[in-house]
Design an enzyme around this catalytic site. Structure first.
Site, PDB file in Angstrom:
ATOM      1  CB  SER A 127      -0.962   0.011   1.193  1.00  0.00           C
ATOM      2  OG  SER A 127      -2.144  -0.691   0.880  1.00  0.00           O
ATOM      3  CE  LYS A 130      -4.467   2.447  -0.679  1.00  0.00           C
ATOM      4  NZ  LYS A 130      -3.872   1.108  -0.495  1.00  0.00           N
ATOM      5  CB  SER A 312      -4.709   2.026   3.598  1.00  0.00           C
ATOM      6  OG  SER A 312      -3.857   1.386   2.672  1.00  0.00           O
TER       7      SER A 312
END
Length: 474
Positions: A127, A130, A312
């Site tokens: 993640s 991102k 997230s």
């Protein structure tokens, strides 16, 4: 006799108090040096002049202290490289990290690399992807951009088309709209549309929906089959409400057809407003240049980015990637978004170490280097890139917010002292743990870092927390 002694004592105290007051007044009116009262030297001795450029010590003040610091706040001295290197190298020897690790620590002021180990090796970012997706979105679209969900006139007077604008945070009928950022509302859109239709004398319509803003497959090739059933992400469409959740209160289940689900909900909302909608609600392309009957706008992009990083949010990240593709002239798909994001990052000076398969980091095919992540975060704190500041403000705070505020992070003896002092984006997949963010050192220097491990035996999160804490303590 006792009475006379008390009178003498009171008289003596009164004289002493008067003497003190007179001395204080004299000191203030004649700028009497306090050193003359406390030192053994004679008041008539000449006092040494302060060295040139040395300020005299203030008597009672706190204001000028910060003003006399040799550097600006956030720009303190660099941490000692030797000490930082030794401490990081020791922590990186932990077996929990596995046998493939990449690290980059960068000074945001000069861009100097303070520590590197496999810093240019492209690893699975999870993640922390991102960070790159959101940086590209802010740089390409601008922080004040909003995404519009619209209703337009169809091909016939009684036809209406709901047009998806790529805002997965669009709130459905049962959503609680009391969080941050403020969500556009499908109920508001229905009320505005109904008002327009009634003003035209229309109270019976056929409804269709248009999802053509996004193209390509709804699932990335690198996603595991369980991601959608488990509620990690919804299929990616331009028309989605409540990030594709069947019930906005719960992470799962995700609906298999988000556009149809949203359009059916919109039809029911129109009915509550006195507009009769034909039973069949189907996909269709809105006519070019069709008159607008109603619209609602998302929160500004900077707020969407903060939300995406703090929580997230996989769905929002995938939408942002496609919006970048549209702005950059690419197909609004996984492949087009990957090309567009790489192009924007290259314009920002990050020309290597970014290869994406999706925008959220769920894909096991993504590859990003620690250097690329640390540099992207450094840009967000740069005065030259004010439009990227939401990257920094959106980072979870250790022990307090987002994926670092869940009670499981920064709880170890070697990291809990830095609770509240570290901001970072987490990344977690099977055998992958990453952490990238920023911290201010004990002397006030702002540094960014990326710690990545993609062959983790079980769980390396406590070690990553320790590494970030070392940077903050340096």
């Amino acid at each position: 006799m006792a009475r006379r002694d008390r009178l003498v004592m009171l008289t003596t105290l009164a004289v002493l108090q008067a003497l003190t007051i007179v001395t204080g007044v004299y000191a203030m009116t004649t700028e009497l040096s306090l050193s003359a009262l406390t030192s053994g030297s004679s008041p008539t001795e000449p006092t040494a002049s302060p060295a040139e450029g040395t300020p005299t010590a203030p008597v009672v003040t706190a204001g000028p202290v910060l003003a006399q610091l040799p550097v600006k706040p956030g720009d303190g001295p660099l941490p000692t490289k030797g000490t930082l290197t030794k401490q990081l190298a020791s922590a990186l020897g932990d077996d929990a990290l596995g046998d493939r690790v990449g690290v980059s620590v960068i000074d945001t002021v000069t861009g100097e690399q303070l520590y590197a180990a496999g810093a240019d090796t492209a690893l699975t970012p999870a993640s922390t992807t991102k960070i790159i997706t959101c940086s590209a979105a802010l740089a390409s679209l601008g922080p004040d951009t909003r995404f519009s969900t619209r209703v337009v006139q169809g091909a016939t007077p009684g036809a209406v088309v709901l047009v998806g604008g790529g805002d997965p945070l669009l709130a459905g009928p049962s959503a609680k709209r009391d969080g941050y950022p403020a969500q556009a509302s499908l109920a508001t859109l229905a009320a505005r549309t109904a008002a327009t239709l009634k003003s035209r004398g229309v109270q019976k319509i056929t409804l269709s929906y248009d999802t053509s803003l996004f193209t390509g497959t709804a699932k990335a090739a690198g996603w595991k089959p369980n991601y959608i059933p488990d509620g990690e992400v919804a299929p990616v469409y331009a028309l989605t409400m409540d990030v594709g959740r069947q019930d906005p209160r719960y992470r799962a289940p995700r609906v298999p057809n988000p556009p149809q689900y949203a359009a059916d909900a919109f039809a029911r909302l129109l009915a509550r407003q006195g507009i009769k909608v034909a039973k069949s609600v189907r996909p269709a392309k809105a006519p070019a240049g069709a008159a607008e009957l109603g619209r609602v706008d998302s929160a500004p992009l900077y707020a969407l980015v903060e939300h995406t990083l703090t929580h997230s949010d996989n769905d929002m990240a995938e939408a942002l990637m496609r919006h970048v593709a549209i702005k950059e002239g690419q197909e609004a798909s996984f492949a087009g978004g990957a090309k567009a994001v790489a192009a924007v990052m290259s314009r920002l000076g990050i020309t290597q170490g970014v290869s994406l398969d999706d925008g959220s980091g769920l894909s096991i095919r993504n590859r990003i280097s620690p250097n690329a992540l640390a540099k992207a975060i450094a840009l967000s704190g740069s005065a030259a890139h004010p439009g990227l500041h939401a990257i920094a403000s959106g980072m979870p705070i250790a022990g307090f917010s987002g994926t670092l505020g869940n009670g499981r992070r920064f709880v170890g003896r070697d990291s809990k002292g830095q609770v509240g002092l570290v901001r970072a984006k987490t990344g977690t997949l099977n055998h992958v743990n990453t952490l990238a963010g920023l911290a201010t050192t004990k002397d006030g220097r702002l540094v960014t870092y990326a710690f990545m491990a993609d062959r983790v035996p079980v769980n390396a999160e406590p070690v990553l927390d320790r590494l970030a804490a070392i940077v903050a303590r340096s």
